[in-house]
Design a protein around this motif. Structure first.
Motif, PDB file in Angstrom:
ATOM      1  N   LEU A  34       0.827  -1.207   0.000  1.00  0.00           N
ATOM      2  CA  LEU A  34       0.000   0.000   0.000  1.00  0.00           C
ATOM      3  C   LEU A  34       0.863   1.259   0.000  1.00  0.00           C
ATOM      4  N   ALA A  35       1.937   1.240   0.771  1.00  0.00           N
ATOM      5  CA  ALA A  35       2.817   2.411   0.808  1.00  0.00           C
ATOM      6  C   ALA A  35       3.456   2.653  -0.555  1.00  0.00           C
ATOM      7  N   LEU A  36       3.874   1.583  -1.230  1.00  0.00           N
ATOM      8  CA  LEU A  36       4.438   1.738  -2.576  1.00  0.00           C
ATOM      9  C   LEU A  36       3.403   2.301  -3.550  1.00  0.00           C
ATOM     10  N   LEU A  37       2.173   1.817  -3.456  1.00  0.00           N
ATOM     11  CA  LEU A  37       1.115   2.333  -4.323  1.00  0.00           C
ATOM     12  C   LEU A  37       0.870   3.814  -4.050  1.00  0.00           C
ATOM     13  N   ALA A  38       0.797   4.175  -2.775  1.00  0.00           N
ATOM     14  CA  ALA A  38       0.564   5.578  -2.422  1.00  0.00           C
ATOM     15  C   ALA A  38       1.683   6.469  -2.942  1.00  0.00           C
ATOM     16  N   GLN A  39       2.917   6.021  -2.759  1.00  0.00           N
ATOM     17  CA  GLN A  39       4.039   6.846  -3.199  1.00  0.00           C
ATOM     18  C   GLN A  39       4.104   6.922  -4.716  1.00  0.00           C
ATOM     19  N   ARG A  40       3.719   5.852  -5.384  1.00  0.00           N
ATOM     20  CA  ARG A  40       3.699   5.894  -6.852  1.00  0.00           C
ATOM     21  C   ARG A  40       2.712   6.942  -7.340  1.00  0.00           C
ATOM     22  N   LEU A  41       1.599   7.112  -6.647  1.00  0.00           N
ATOM     23  CA  LEU A  41       0.627   8.129  -7.037  1.00  0.00           C
ATOM     24  C   LEU A  41       1.153   9.542  -6.822  1.00  0.00           C
ATOM     25  N   LEU A  42       2.155   9.689  -5.952  1.00  0.00           N
ATOM     26  CA  LEU A  42       2.724  11.008  -5.689  1.00  0.00           C
ATOM     27  C   LEU A  42       3.910  11.332  -6.572  1.00  0.00           C
ATOM     28  N   GLU A  43       4.346  10.346  -7.362  1.00  0.00           N
ATOM     29  CA  GLU A  43       5.440  10.591  -8.284  1.00  0.00           C
ATOM     30  C   GLU A  43       4.931  11.376  -9.493  1.00  0.00           C
ATOM     31  N   PRO A  44       5.708  12.355  -9.969  1.00  0.00           N
ATOM     32  CA  PRO A  44       5.275  13.073 -11.172  1.00  0.00           C
ATOM     33  C   PRO A  44       5.445  12.195 -12.412  1.00  0.00           C
ATOM     34  N   PRO A  45       4.589  12.395 -13.419  1.00  0.00           N
ATOM     35  CA  PRO A  45       3.479  13.359 -13.453  1.00  0.00           C
ATOM     36  C   PRO A  45       2.277  12.822 -12.678  1.00  0.00           C
ATOM     37  N   ARG A  46       1.781  13.632 -11.751  1.00  0.00           N
ATOM     38  CA  ARG A  46       0.683  13.175 -10.894  1.00  0.00           C
ATOM     39  C   ARG A  46      -0.645  13.304 -11.626  1.00  0.00           C
ATOM     40  N   GLN A  47      -1.512  12.364 -11.328  1.00  0.00           N
ATOM     41  CA  GLN A  47      -2.861  12.405 -11.864  1.00  0.00           C
ATOM     42  C   GLN A  47      -3.826  12.219 -10.713  1.00  0.00           C
ATOM     43  N   GLY A  48      -4.812  13.078 -10.643  1.00  0.00           N
ATOM     44  CA  GLY A  48      -5.774  12.973  -9.570  1.00  0.00           C
ATOM     45  C   GLY A  48      -5.329  13.717  -8.327  1.00  0.00           C
ATOM     46  N   SER A  49      -6.137  13.636  -7.308  1.00  0.00           N
ATOM     47  CA  SER A  49      -5.892  14.356  -6.062  1.00  0.00           C
ATOM     48  C   SER A  49      -4.851  13.629  -5.214  1.00  0.00           C
ATOM     49  N   PRO A  50      -3.943  14.391  -4.567  1.00  0.00           N
ATOM     50  CA  PRO A  50      -2.977  13.736  -3.673  1.00  0.00           C
ATOM     51  C   PRO A  50      -3.627  13.115  -2.443  1.00  0.00           C
ATOM     52  N   TRP A  51      -4.875  13.494  -2.158  1.00  0.00           N
ATOM     53  CA  TRP A  51      -5.543  12.931  -0.989  1.00  0.00           C
ATOM     54  C   TRP A  51      -5.820  11.440  -1.144  1.00  0.00           C
ATOM     55  N   VAL A  52      -5.901  10.982  -2.382  1.00  0.00           N
ATOM     56  CA  VAL A  52      -6.043   9.530  -2.595  1.00  0.00           C
ATOM     57  C   VAL A  52      -4.810   8.818  -2.047  1.00  0.00           C
ATOM     58  N   ALA A  53      -3.636   9.360  -2.346  1.00  0.00           N
ATOM     59  CA  ALA A  53      -2.397   8.770  -1.834  1.00  0.00           C
ATOM     60  C   ALA A  53      -2.341   8.873  -0.313  1.00  0.00           C
ATOM     61  N   VAL A  54      -2.830   9.975   0.243  1.00  0.00           N
ATOM     62  CA  VAL A  54      -2.835  10.131   1.699  1.00  0.00           C
ATOM     63  C   VAL A  54      -3.695   9.046   2.345  1.00  0.00           C
TER      64      VAL A  54
END
Length: 718
Positions: free
Chosen positions: A74-94
């Motif tokens: 889950l942590a890897l998935l969350a951090q992947r969502l925060l890697e640029p180029p980001r798509q969507g809201s960062p709150w999903v990763a949070v």
């Protein structure tokens, strides 16, 4: 008991392996009658059966650590969502990170994930309070004389003798002889042997390979990454030129003021390495400063979590994009972590083991660091925090007064080293504090919002920069990306939870200090209240490199140990080894890409190509012309003409010639060369009027927006 020193890092490369590499120690039995999930005891782990075994066996039944793997996934998935180029809201990763936190806490509560203990500290003998009276009196007598002689912002032979004499007397007064005499005896015995036998251990090979890896990351393509200078480099090289010409300043007031360490280091490199007043001299000095920091990160990690934690922190920090980039810029940025690492290592070791000499070395590192980079001025507050946390915890029982006395010696030693800057600060307080005050106060521009709101906003942005956004300063970072690569960010997250959980269970002051030291060491960036857009910045947060990568190393080692504990012995060790190797390879690959591809490409796209202009002028001077008949016509927001001279090999020459001064060149009979920006049509028309026989060439730089014009005037006869 023999304690580790800075020599251990080198000695580990040369000396035999005298035992097995220490495994992560087992969690100690809780003394609580009703243990919480974080306090449940874990069975002891036997020692490894062979010297080459990294992870010890724990003979339990096969159990897949589902909660632990879920937390990491889950942590890897969350951090992947925060890697640029980001798509969507960062709150999903949070939210996903929050789920990873819940899974990790569940794994700890089920005793699936083992929290490693701190390396056990010794029961130190009482710390001696005596000092060498004669040396102390000599230091006391020399200090006021040195303080007076250091006036005028100049080092002289006379005041250097007084100042260094006071420092030597202070060290003689405070350092206890004999505490480390066993080291000297070991080396003397070895040297007196009629024949020498050197056994290279597996650990020495591993440490040597790790050193080669980090050396590669720090020095590979140093000549081309960074490939161009900007205006700050011109200011630095002018200061270095002053030193080489005999102007031995204590503080360099040019460009809002700079401490002296980098100027003298660069001057030394320019002479010894033969690189002269050049960009390479600056980069060699700062790259060496960043590299010297790494052994102390190894030693501090070893002090806290054992040699595997130290080695992992050493590798992570050595390969990482953040410390690598700030070490290559050629400015003072890496001098901040270079001061933090030894100062905190010796302080923490001194508090844990009661060795008074460690306090003295810590004070020496602090004092030297204060001559380096302005953010180091926050380091004394971080060290006071360490002392206060130590005194507030049970570990200081029976040693509080002795520790405070030793800390006083630390402060006095640092003060002696800081003395030249103290004298300058008393003479020129406005200049000494000007740069810091422009960021902290409203003397340069008003606060854009209420101060408390700016502070909280800056604090939040700084704390999440490891996962989300490291700022927008393109000259020393990749704007908008996290400060850590995707894998190290996840390991840092795991380490935060592990260290926090360990503190809740054991209440050890070192854990709390590790956590609190991060925002404290980032305060030089957080306190940019007048210019909040400059926060976060990788340079002013550089001191946090030390605890951040140690915590990330704790996260990796504890994860790998969890795999060993829950799988069959051989399968567990194999899975942990392959996973660790794969993670390190992935970390190395991504950081290589960040530094040598992404950052290099982005920086060169933004930097002006003064090196190409300098090479054109040098070729002209070496052939048909001379250095004094070439000119660069200034244009708004274009090249710094001082950098052109440095790149052309004439570092003290400014090649600027404004259009209103073109007529001054008419008296020159030889060939002339004018460099212009293509948009400067007015200057070009004026040159054509003055020199109708001139030739115009268009220089294709192969960089978008960086082409320039060359107007060549052939020689005339009298």
């Amino acid at each position: 008991m023999k304690e580790p020193t800075i020599l251990d890092f080198v000695k580990a490369l040369l000396t035999p392996w005298r035992g097995r590499p220490p495994a992560i120690p087992p969690l100690e039995e809780s003394q609580s009658a009703s243990p919480s999930p974080l306090e449940r005891p874990v069975a002891s782990i036997p020692e490894p059966e062979s010297p080459g075994q990294i992870f010890p066996e724990q003979r339990v039944g096969f159990r897949v650590p589902w909660s632990s793997l879920l937390a990491v996934g889950l942590a890897l998935l969350a951090q992947r969502l925060l890697e640029p180029p980001r798509q969507g809201s960062p709150w999903v990763a949070v939210i996903i990170y929050a789920l990873a936190f819940v899974a990790l806490v569940a794994a700890i509560g089920r005793r699936e994930w083992q929290i490693p203990s701190l390396i056990n500290e010794d029961s130190p003998p009482p710390m001696p309070l005596r000092v060498q009276t004669r040396a102390a009196l000599l230091a006391t007598g020399l200090l006021p004389l040195a303080f007076i002689a250091l006036g005028g912002n100049r080092f002289t032979v006379f005041n250097l003798v007084l100042w260094l004499g006071a420092l030597v007397a202070t060290l003689v007064a405070f350092i206890l002889p004999g505490q480390r005499s066993h080291n000297r005896r070991d080396w003397l015995t070895f040297l007196r042997q009629p024949g020498w036998t050197i056994t290279i251990s597996r650990w020495a090979i591993l440490l040597s390979l790790a050193t080669l890896v980090v050396a590669f990351f720090r020095f590979y393509r140093l000549d081309s990454v960074l490939g161009e200078m900007f205006s700050d480099h011109a200011e630095k090289l002018l200061d270095v030129a002053d030193v080489l010409q005999g102007q031995t300043s204590i503080f360099f007031p040019r460009n809002t003021g700079r401490e002296a360490f980098q100027m003298y280091l660069t001057a030394l490199i320019a002479v010894v390495a033969g690189t002269g007043l050049s960009f390479m001299s600056l980069k060699l000095g700062t790259a060496l400063a960043g590299f010297i920091t790494l052994p102390f990160i190894y030693l501090l990690g070893k002090e806290i979590g054992g040699k595997w934690t130290g080695l992992t922190a050493f590798l992570l920090a050595g390969m990482a994009y953040w410390p690598n980039v700030i070490s290559r810029v050629g400015l003072r940025f890496p001098l901040y972590p270079m001061a933090v690492a030894p100062a905190l290592y010796f302080l923490i070791r001194g508090l844990r083991h009661g060795n008074r000499n460690d306090f003295i070395w810590s004070g020496l590192a602090l004092g030297v660091g204060l001559h380096g980079y302005s953010p180091t001025r926050l380091l004394p507050a971080v060290m006071v925090l360490a002392l206060v946390l130590y005194l507030l915890h049970r570990h200081s029982e029976g040693r509080r007064w002795a520790s405070m006395w030793a800390f006083g010696m630390l402060a006095f030693t640092a003060l002696v080293v800081f003395l030249p800057l103290l004298r300058y600060m008393m003479e020129q307080p406005d200049m000494f504090a000007f740069r810091a005050l422009t960021r902290l106060s409203a003397i340069e521009r008003p606060y854009p919002a209420p101060v408390w709101q700016i502070f909280l906003s800056n604090l939040g942005k700084a704390l999440v920069m490891f996962f989300y956004d490291n700022g927008n300063i393109w000259v020393h970072s990749i704007p908008g990306r996290p400060a850590l690569d995707i894998f190290t960010a996840v390991l840092y997250f795991l380490g935060l939870v592990v260290v926090g959980g360990r503190y809740l269970r054991k209440r050890h002051w070192v854990d709390l200090f590790l956590l609190l030291s991060i925002p404290m060491l980032m305060m030089p960036s957080i306190l940019s209240l007048a210019f909040p857009e400059e926060n976060p910045s990788l340079n002013r947060t550089g001191g946090a490199i030390v605890p951040v990568f140690i915590i990330a190393a704790i996260g990796l080692i504890s994860f790998l140990q969890t795999m060993v504990n829950n799988l069959q012995p051989r399968l567990g060790r194999m899975a942990a080894t392959l996973t660790g190797a794969a993670l390190l390879i992935g970390i190395g690959y991504q950081n290589f890409d960040l530094v040598f591809r992404q950052f290099d490409r982005q920086f060169m796209a933004g930097a002006w190509n003064t090196s190409q202009i300098g090479h054109v002028i040098r070729a002209f001077a070496d052939s048909i012309g001379d250095p004094d008949s070439a000119y660069v016509v200034p244009y708004p927001y274009w090249v710094d003409t001082r950098l052109v001279g440095i790149n052309a090999g004439y570092p003290l020459k400014d090649y600027a010639l404004w259009p209103q001064d073109f007529e001054k060149t008419l008296d020159q009979l030889g060939a002339k060369l004018f460099i212009l920006k293509p948009e400067d049509q007015a200057a070009l028309d004026k040159l054509r009027q003055l020199y109708p026989t001139g030739f115009l060439y268009y220089y294709d730089s192969h960089r978008e927006g960086k082409d320039f014009l060359i107007f060549f005037v052939p020689p005339t006869t009298p």
